[in-house]
Every structure is written in C-alpha cells, then in structure tokens.
Design a protein around this motif. Sequence first.
Motif, mmCIF file in Angstrom:
data_model
loop_
_atom_site.group_PDB
_atom_site.id
_atom_site.type_symbol
_atom_site.label_atom_id
_atom_site.label_comp_id
_atom_site.label_asym_id
_atom_site.label_seq_id
_atom_site.Cartn_x
_atom_site.Cartn_y
_atom_site.Cartn_z
ATOM 1 N N LEU A 1 0.855 -1.187 0.000
ATOM 2 C CA LEU A 1 0.000 0.000 0.000
ATOM 3 C C LEU A 1 0.891 1.238 0.000
ATOM 4 O O LEU A 1 1.739 1.400 0.866
ATOM 5 C CB LEU A 1 -0.862 0.004 1.266
ATOM 6 C CG LEU A 1 -1.900 1.112 1.403
ATOM 7 C CD1 LEU A 1 -3.102 0.830 0.507
ATOM 8 C CD2 LEU A 1 -2.354 1.241 2.862
ATOM 9 N N GLY A 2 0.699 2.099 -0.991
ATOM 10 C CA GLY A 2 1.507 3.310 -1.036
ATOM 11 C C GLY A 2 0.769 4.473 -0.412
ATOM 12 O O GLY A 2 -0.345 4.323 0.090
ATOM 13 N N GLU A 3 1.391 5.613 -0.474
ATOM 14 C CA GLU A 3 0.740 6.797 0.051
ATOM 15 C C GLU A 3 -0.404 7.199 -0.863
ATOM 16 O O GLU A 3 -0.330 7.038 -2.077
ATOM 17 C CB GLU A 3 1.761 7.927 0.148
ATOM 18 C CG GLU A 3 1.236 9.122 0.899
ATOM 19 C CD GLU A 3 2.347 10.131 1.169
ATOM 20 O OE1 GLU A 3 2.153 11.302 0.875
ATOM 21 O OE2 GLU A 3 3.416 9.711 1.661
ATOM 22 N N SER A 4 -1.468 7.730 -0.282
ATOM 23 C CA SER A 4 -2.625 8.177 -1.044
ATOM 24 C C SER A 4 -2.174 9.085 -2.193
ATOM 25 O O SER A 4 -1.390 9.998 -1.983
ATOM 26 C CB SER A 4 -3.570 8.932 -0.114
ATOM 27 O OG SER A 4 -4.728 9.317 -0.820
ATOM 28 N N PRO A 5 -2.656 8.822 -3.429
ATOM 29 C CA PRO A 5 -2.132 9.528 -4.603
ATOM 30 C C PRO A 5 -2.230 11.043 -4.524
ATOM 31 O O PRO A 5 -1.327 11.747 -4.972
ATOM 32 C CB PRO A 5 -3.006 9.006 -5.761
ATOM 33 C CG PRO A 5 -3.775 7.851 -5.256
ATOM 34 C CD PRO A 5 -3.671 7.818 -3.776
ATOM 35 N N VAL B 1 2.143 13.585 5.452
ATOM 36 C CA VAL B 1 1.492 12.548 6.254
ATOM 37 C C VAL B 1 2.265 12.250 7.540
ATOM 38 O O VAL B 1 1.681 12.152 8.615
ATOM 39 C CB VAL B 1 1.355 11.250 5.421
ATOM 40 C CG1 VAL B 1 0.828 10.119 6.278
ATOM 41 C CG2 VAL B 1 0.428 11.498 4.234
ATOM 42 N N GLU C 1 6.654 3.082 7.512
ATOM 43 C CA GLU C 1 6.133 3.404 6.180
ATOM 44 C C GLU C 1 4.732 2.819 5.989
ATOM 45 O O GLU C 1 3.871 3.429 5.372
ATOM 46 C CB GLU C 1 7.077 2.878 5.088
ATOM 47 C CG GLU C 1 8.449 3.538 5.063
ATOM 48 C CD GLU C 1 8.406 5.044 4.826
ATOM 49 O OE1 GLU C 1 7.409 5.535 4.258
ATOM 50 O OE2 GLU C 1 9.362 5.736 5.224
ATOM 51 N N SER C 2 4.530 1.643 6.508
ATOM 52 C CA SER C 2 3.227 1.020 6.357
ATOM 53 C C SER C 2 2.173 1.776 7.173
ATOM 54 O O SER C 2 1.049 2.000 6.709
ATOM 55 C CB SER C 2 3.310 -0.445 6.791
ATOM 56 O OG SER C 2 2.080 -1.077 6.553
ATOM 57 N N ALA D 1 2.324 4.914 7.867
ATOM 58 C CA ALA D 1 2.107 6.198 7.173
ATOM 59 C C ALA D 1 1.182 6.006 5.980
ATOM 60 O O ALA D 1 0.346 6.867 5.681
ATOM 61 C CB ALA D 1 3.441 6.802 6.745
ATOM 62 N N ALA D 2 1.316 4.871 5.287
ATOM 63 C CA ALA D 2 0.436 4.621 4.141
ATOM 64 C C ALA D 2 -1.020 4.527 4.611
ATOM 65 O O ALA D 2 -1.918 5.102 3.995
ATOM 66 C CB ALA D 2 0.854 3.346 3.421
ATOM 67 N N VAL D 3 -1.239 3.832 5.718
ATOM 68 C CA VAL D 3 -2.609 3.747 6.244
ATOM 69 C C VAL D 3 -3.066 5.125 6.735
ATOM 70 O O VAL D 3 -4.206 5.540 6.503
ATOM 71 C CB VAL D 3 -2.717 2.697 7.370
ATOM 72 C CG1 VAL D 3 -4.128 2.677 7.957
ATOM 73 C CG2 VAL D 3 -2.368 1.304 6.835
ATOM 74 N N SER E 1 -2.311 7.920 5.513
ATOM 75 C CA SER E 1 -2.655 8.747 4.351
ATOM 76 C C SER E 1 -4.051 8.417 3.835
ATOM 77 O O SER E 1 -4.659 9.227 3.139
ATOM 78 C CB SER E 1 -1.616 8.601 3.247
ATOM 79 O OG SER E 1 -1.817 7.412 2.492
ATOM 80 N N GLU E 2 -4.574 7.255 4.161
ATOM 81 C CA GLU E 2 -5.927 6.870 3.752
ATOM 82 C C GLU E 2 -6.937 7.028 4.887
ATOM 83 O O GLU E 2 -8.102 6.673 4.737
ATOM 84 C CB GLU E 2 -5.952 5.424 3.261
ATOM 85 C CG GLU E 2 -5.059 5.143 2.057
ATOM 86 C CD GLU E 2 -5.498 5.855 0.772
ATOM 87 O OE1 GLU E 2 -6.471 6.636 0.806
ATOM 88 O OE2 GLU E 2 -4.842 5.643 -0.263
#
Lengths: 430, 430
Positions: free
Chosen positions: A16-20, B70, B262-263, B265-267, B269-270
């Motif tokens: 899962l990447g950062e929100s686009p 983020v 990083e994981s 941070a990805a969550v 960001s959503e």
Amino acid sequence: MNLQKHVSLNINVRGLGESPTLAINERVKLLQGQGKKIYNFGLGQSPFPVPAPVVEALRLHAHEKDYLPVKGLSALKEAVAGFHRQKDLVEANSDCVLVGPGSKELMFLLQLVFYGEIIVPTPCWVSYVPQAQILGKKISLLHTSFEDKWHISADRLRQHLEGEQDLYRPRILVLNYPGNPDGLTYTADELKEIARVAREYEIILLSDEIYGQLHHKGGHVSVARYYPEGTIISSGLSKWCGAGGWRLGTFTFPQSLDWLMESMAAVASETYTSVSAPIQYAGVQAFRGSMAIERYLWNARRILSVLGQRCYRNLADAGVRVHAPEGAFYMFPDFSPFSRRLAKKNVLNSTMLCERLLQEKGVAMLPGRAFERPHEELTARISYINFVGNRSLAAGETIPPHQELPADFIQAHCEDTLAGIEAIVDWLEE
Amino acid sequence: MNLQKHVSLNINVRGLGESPTLAINERVKLLQGQGKKIYNFGLGQSPFPVPAPVVEALRLHAHEKDYLPVKGLSALKEAVAGFHRQKDLVEANSDCVLVGPGSKELMFLLQLVFYGEIIVPTPCWVSYVPQAQILGKKISLLHTSFEDKWHISADRLRQHLEGEQDLYRPRILVLNYPGNPDGLTYTADELKEIARVAREYEIILLSDEIYGQLHHKGGHVSVARYYPEGTIISSGLSKWCGAGGWRLGTFTFPQSLDWLMESMAAVASETYTSVSAPIQYAGVQAFRGSMAIERYLWNARRILSVLGQRCYRNLADAGVRVHAPEGAFYMFPDFSPFSRRLAKKNVLNSTMLCERLLQEKGVAMLPGRAFERPHEELTARISYINFVGNRSLAAGETIPPHQELPADFIQAHCEDTLAGIEAIVDWLEE
C-alpha cells in the motif's frame, strides 16, 4: 541482529503506497525544490485562506486543552446541524452529528463498522478502494461514462441492485456531488429518482457534500431532502472553508441510523479519541456562519466559476472531451480524441499520460486510474487551483458582488492556471 | 421503512462501548450536572494548562491551512528527534518520526499493520485490548502482581517467549513507564535485562514513554538506550505538555523498523491524512523546549510528587496495599486487605467496588478490570488530579525551585484530592 529481515506486515497493507493526492503533492514539492517550473493541478486543496473570523476564533480558543466528547463539542454539533438545516433545508439534529479528524477518517470508520456492500460509482474519490483494501473488504464499483456526465442514473442503480439475487442485502451507496474528480453535480430531479430507488431497496446513502458550498452558482441541493431517513450527509471544513490542513470533518445521520453512528463513535474512542479541541471551537464559528463568511463564499465561487469555464473552454476548443464544471475546482477531461496521436508517443494509459505531461511540460495531474477508471482510459483530474488564493480573493472583494469579474481578472490573478492548460494543449498538438 | 431493523455491524465492533476513561468522564459530568459532589479520580488528563509559549505558538500559526506531510511537519519531526536525543540520550533521526492525532491512534495503526503477536503486561492501558478486538486480533496478556510492583521481569518474559514453541515469531512487547495505571517505573537495571531478552529473541519493543517527563524526580530512563535498534518510543503532548485535547502523539522508530513506519504512514494517508496543521506548528515549540517549559515541568513534577506521596501515605496508613508513586498522576491500589469487609457489603469485584464508591461517596475511579486485571481482584486506578491545575501551578511558581513545597501547600491547593482519598478510607472503614 537485523530486524529488517523480520518484515511482518498484514497482507492487506503490504504494497500500500501513500494516497495519490498526497503523494503527487510531495512529488511536486520535490520537483519545485529542484528548480523545475511545475503547474500543480494535482492536489485537491482549496486555494483560499481560512476566513478571517474562523482564524480569529482559533486564536481565541488556543488555550483549550481538555479532551472533548468523542462525538464532538456540543456547540459544534449544534452549529453543524444548524448549517445543514439552513443551507440544505433538511432536518438535522445535533445529537446525530459525529465530528472526526477529516471526513476521510469518518469514511474509514464507516467502512470498518458497517457489515454490508458498499457501492461507489466511478470516477470516484481516491480513498474508498484503498480503505476497503486496508480492511480486507471489497467495494462494488459502478462505472459511469462521459456521456452520462459521469453520473449514476436511478435505472443503472436499480439494475445493479436487482442483479445480485439478494434484494435486501445491507448496502450503502456513496454519492459525491459536486464531485471529485469531475466537478459536476446532480440535478434535483436526478436526486429524487435515486432517492426513490434507495428507499425502495432500503439502501443507506452516504452523501458526500463536502463541496456543496462550492457549487459555482450557490445552488447545491442535498439528496437528504428526498430521502431524509436513509441519508448520511458528509461535510467538513476542508473545502468550502479552506481548512484542509485543520482536519475537521462531519457526518450528519438520520435518527434511524444512530446504530451506525454509535458504533463509529465507539471505535473513535479507541482510536483518535476526539478532534483537536481548539480546532473544534474554531469550527463553531465556521458552521454558524456570518456575513463575512457568506461574502468569502460568494467571492470564492465567482472566481472558481469564471476560471473553471475558461479552462473548460480552452480544453474543449482544442478537442478534449470535457464537461463544463459546475462546482468544486476539478475537471475530469477525457483525452481519447487524441488517442492515436498519443499512442504514437507511446502513451497508452492514464498513468503514462500524467507521467509524460509532468516530465515534458511540468503539468501535474492525477490519472483516471487513481479514481478507479479503467487504466487504458485516457482520463485525468485537473485541479485548476494553482493560483494565489488570498491575492485573488482580495482582488475579487474589490468588485461589487452583483458585477461580473472583469475580462482580464483571470489573466491577472490566475495566469499560471491558464498557462498550465495551455501547456497541456501544446503537448497534445505537438 | 425502518432502517433500524437493518442493523448490520461488523461482528468485531458489536457491543463495543465507549473507551472507559472517556466514558467515566462523561458520566462524572452528568452527575455533577445533577448537583452531586464528585471526586473525579477517573480521567487521565493532566490538570495543568498548556505552557504559555506553546499556546502562543498556536495563536501565531492559527492561519496555517495546508495539508501537511502525512508523517508530520519537517520542523516538528526535527524537534521530536531532538527532544529524545536530549532528554533520553538516544539516537533519534527526524526521518524516523511519525506524528499522529494522539499516540492512541498510532498504536491502533501499529496493531493494524503489524502481523504478529502483541504482548502486553497487565495492568495495562485501557485501549490495547479493545483496539485488538476492533481489528479481530488477540493480544497476549502477561499478568504481573502487586509484589512485583506490577512489573514484568526479564525472566518472566523469557519464560513466555520460550513457552510458545516458536522462538522467532514476529512479536511486539509493549512497555509503559512511568505507567498508567500504576504510576510506577522501571529501574535502568530492569530495563537493561528486558532489553537483553528482547535482543536475544528479536522482539520489537513499543516503549510508551508518554509520561516520561512526568517522572517525579525528572529521572526518566528510556529502554531505547539499551536496545536502540529494536525500540519504538511513543510520546506526545497529552501528558507532560497538558495538551490531551490537542491530539498530537509521536512514534520514533529505529532505522531498522522503517518498514513498520512506512506502512503505518500509508494507512494514515488513507485515514486521518495528517495532524492538524496549527497544532503541529505549536508542537514544534513544545518539543524544542525552553526555560519556561522546563520551569513548568519542574513545578508540575514537584506538585505531583508531593501530592502523590501524601495520597499514598493516607491510603497505606489505612491498610490499603499500594506502592508509592514514582511518576505520572496515578496509583493502582489493591483493596484486597478489605476483601472480607467488602464481601459483606456485596462488593465482589472491581466493577462493584468502583460503582459503589461512586454511588455512596461520589468517588469516581476506574476498576482494575478496565486495565485487564482479573475481575475479582479488588484493584482500581486513582488519578489524583482533581485539583485546579493552573492555580496550583501559579502558586508553585512563587516558591523557589530549590525549596520544598510548604507543609500546607497540598491542603491549600489540592484539598479536593485529599478529601476524595479520605472519602475512600471512610467508606472502607464503614
């Protein structure tokens, strides 16, 4: 010892990447830092400042330090309910308001607690599907088309519902209007039709109206007027109030859905706890409204409307398929009339389209794929807001409200936006 | 139509109530609204105001409206890393700091993204287990005892790890010191021993040091000094900076655990996207520190220390089993010496204990059960902070730092706290 070898992540979040929308902004900043000229059509952030009385309210309440009630400060819930009663002409009760750190977080909680199907028409906001993925769920996407103005019709909805052989499964349909990424909205008649189907099949509507006050003519209509008992209205300070970075979103529930709200609040109490107290106190001022805020909105709409029409015209004249924007600050052009020419440049999908425009012309957009469109469709979102919001707003305020903005206003204050559109057209014609 | 009949909730959240620490506060407010005299030992909120320079920084940055990165504002991540380098003598890199809307939210994200066992010694903070429940996971609880000062020993830890027949399973051990609910902390030697075992079995430590700066003697030591490569330090503004309602927490990772960060941070960001911008700018001031903030901390510690010792003494003299507090603003007394007398009153578990004390004496505490202790154990958490923080802090500031607080200081400024303790003792002796 090397703990890196132990990478042990939930399979739902691996990769899962950062929100686009956030990622494009960080990338733009990087490129700008390298001295590159960038037309940033990537981020969905209002260009305008937070209205002065709201900033002043934050200053006044800077010392507030208490944990506030999970669902939100009482006065704020009152103000939000009053806002929807006044602006949207719907019944709204302050006991049925839930305040969260952004409507994105509230949407996540809704997906987390609701057990049932979530239906989202596409193109749709970038976070619905990744949120579902994080939770190990699946969203039912209903693709719409350019010809339908990217709208879901009542008939199309009914067709989907009947296709499942399970008429009364628990379901939520997400509507977003004025829409991200398309800047278009539904007519009252369309909403009435959708409401009728929703009532018939007992579907819950999540009506994301965060851009409601940025309807360019101030003519936003909520579907909650036609389906009050089944509609949750999503709103917040991020768009119409220019306070995206403040992180305050709201869901307003009908009484009949209190079980959803209570469950979301229980999860909130174990996660973010409550929204930042000083921000909530300032939010009261924003949702209560005032003449100063109405004036601010009037000006913001006037600028976005004129600029949006101008950008639309320039793209359409060049042969791009695009609808004239009706609200918010987005367009969702379809570059398929150029598909053969683009194929020669080896641009075969929306990712390539955006990547090449960024590299070759410094234009940052988000590809249609980020909005759940088929990858080979040559669509992209343009946020036409790369201009200095407080300067243009100040200039707009010097022009009497009943008067149109002068012909050179956009050229003078939003020059970079027009230049970015021109860069796209140039690239298409190269 | 009646949407209520369609209640359709994720089975993991059905029946989930509001977090007990927040619920007790709302209940206390209700009782106070009814005119009842309540000694509120329920909530874990610092009684002290946010230090003036930090409030001033929020005022200065009230207009900041951009979505921030983020992981957090660059200057804030620098300040947080600097804070841990200076206060805790650990290596900390600003690239390895993650800022969230409260450390509770960060803990939730950690539980969400990590695939492995999470080990928590009890008594523990109230949210670990409900968070796991929301995510459909299970936490391994290791019960400690009064005799062990509610501490997990290295031996006990090793015993647990070897009992699983799976030596190198992915694991996180959560440590919290000074501790909520016990107000006790680990010695450097104890931490060294735990660090040795953690390194041997390649366990990740989540070291919750949010009360670190409220060690009553200013003598907080981080386990990260002994196990830097495997320790995540959790901190935030809520406790030492009195800004619980502001919602800003931080996790500081070692480089080797960047995959976890990083994981998360990805969550992020959503979900919450980023922490409120004005709050982050103000946080820079807090974490950078200043003489004014040091003075504030000195005074806060001095008051909490003297008051804590006094409350401890009064309970211990009455025959309650309790340890003298070393940090934070909690005690976790064990009322088992009164078990026979309590049984006669039909008080058979910690819930009944707290309920009856609230009803009969107006003393609000949280039962040991909320901290994952066996229900029949007659323990409870006392937050000895029902006094007017800014008044006592102002009074404390008039007394030179090297001087002890005068004998009547507590009586004059924290009278209600002493009265609450007395009410408990009276009730026990009735």
